[in-house]
Design an enzyme around this catalytic site. Structure first.
Site, PDB file in Angstrom:
ATOM      1  CE1 TYR A  33       0.890   0.913   4.432  1.00 31.02           C
ATOM      2  CE2 TYR A  33       0.821  -1.481   4.259  1.00 31.02           C
ATOM      3  CZ  TYR A  33       1.197  -0.339   4.940  1.00 31.02           C
ATOM      4  OH  TYR A  33       1.889  -0.434   6.124  1.00 31.02           O
ATOM      5  N   GLY A  34       2.184   1.090  -0.009  1.00 32.52           N
ATOM      6  CA  GLY A  34       3.114   2.222  -0.055  1.00 32.52           C
ATOM      7  C   GLY A  34       4.027   2.076  -1.250  1.00 32.52           C
ATOM      8  CB  SER A  35       7.715   2.107  -1.611  1.00 32.13           C
ATOM      9  OG  SER A  35       8.026   1.111  -0.658  1.00 32.13           O
ATOM     10  CD  GLU A  82       8.297  -2.812   3.384  1.00 30.53           C
ATOM     11  OE1 GLU A  82       7.914  -1.986   4.226  1.00 30.53           O
ATOM     12  OE2 GLU A  82       8.421  -2.532   2.186  1.00 30.53           O
TER      13      GLU A  82
END
EC number: 4.3.2.7
Length: 205
Positions: free
Chosen positions: A18-20, A95
């Site tokens: 949902y990000g990078s 992450e």
């Protein structure tokens, strides 16, 4: 919950980004689908002192905050066979070790009709993380993003690429938090860009 608990005995796995990850997964996968998860909202409340900032000036990146009526759009990647172990090994460094994210299992709903939901792995930074920054106004977050840079590039790039993904892949979905920060960042840097385009006046001798 750790990835091994989720993938035990499985030859395939879905990983939700949902990000990078939506534009730069950097691991091999079989296929990907745009879609959403329920019960979470995306917020620029997590600090980043590696990829998009440093210890002196941590950047702002997204994490997920639990909220019953919310949903977050992104991309799910299916990894199979040897890709499962390879992707988790890579993401653990990207992450968990460097980002401070934990893993959870969520239900992912692919975009479009006649699509069945699947269980997916997602990385979430919690409030007890040492570099968790918490809530702030769009203007405060934008001011921080505008000046931060890490080993993966400028914090602005992270923000603009995420906003671009939403507009291109989820054009009917509104994301007020994301788009308000984008607008605030653009308003901050526009005078700088305009100033850099002005011709330099000739020096009189």
């Amino acid at each position: 919950m750790i990835p091994q608990d989720i993938v035990a005995g499985k030859s395939s796995l879905w990983i939700f980004g949902y990000g990078s990850l939506v534009w730069k997964p950097d691991f091999k996968y079989k296929r990907s689908k745009v879609g959403y998860i329920k019960g979470y909202k995306r917020r620029f409340w997590h600090g980043d002192n590696f990829h998009r900032g440093n210890d002196e000036m941590p950047g702002r990146v997204v994490t997920l905050i639990e909220e019953d009526d919310a949903c977050t759009w992104g991309v799910a990647f299916e990894v199979t066979g040897s890709q499962v172990e390879e992707s988790l090994k890579y993401l653990n460094v990207r992450e968990a070790v460097r980002g401070g994210y934990l893993t959870e299992a969520v239900e992912f709903f692919p975009q479009g009709t006649n699509q069945s939901p699947v269980q997916a792995l997602v990385y979430i930074a919690t409030t007890d993380n040492p570099i968790y920054l918490g809530p702030a106004s769009a203007e405060e977050i934008a001011a921080q993003i505008a000046v931060c840079k890490g080993k993966s590039g400028h914090n602005i790039e992270y923000l603009l690429r995420l906003a671009e993904f939403m507009r291109v892949s989820c054009p009917d979905v509104d994301d007020p938090h994301l788009f308000s920060i984008e607008a605030a960042v653009l308003a901050t840097i526009r005078p700088i860009l305009l100033a850099s385009q002005k011709p330099v006046s000739s020096v009189k001798h």
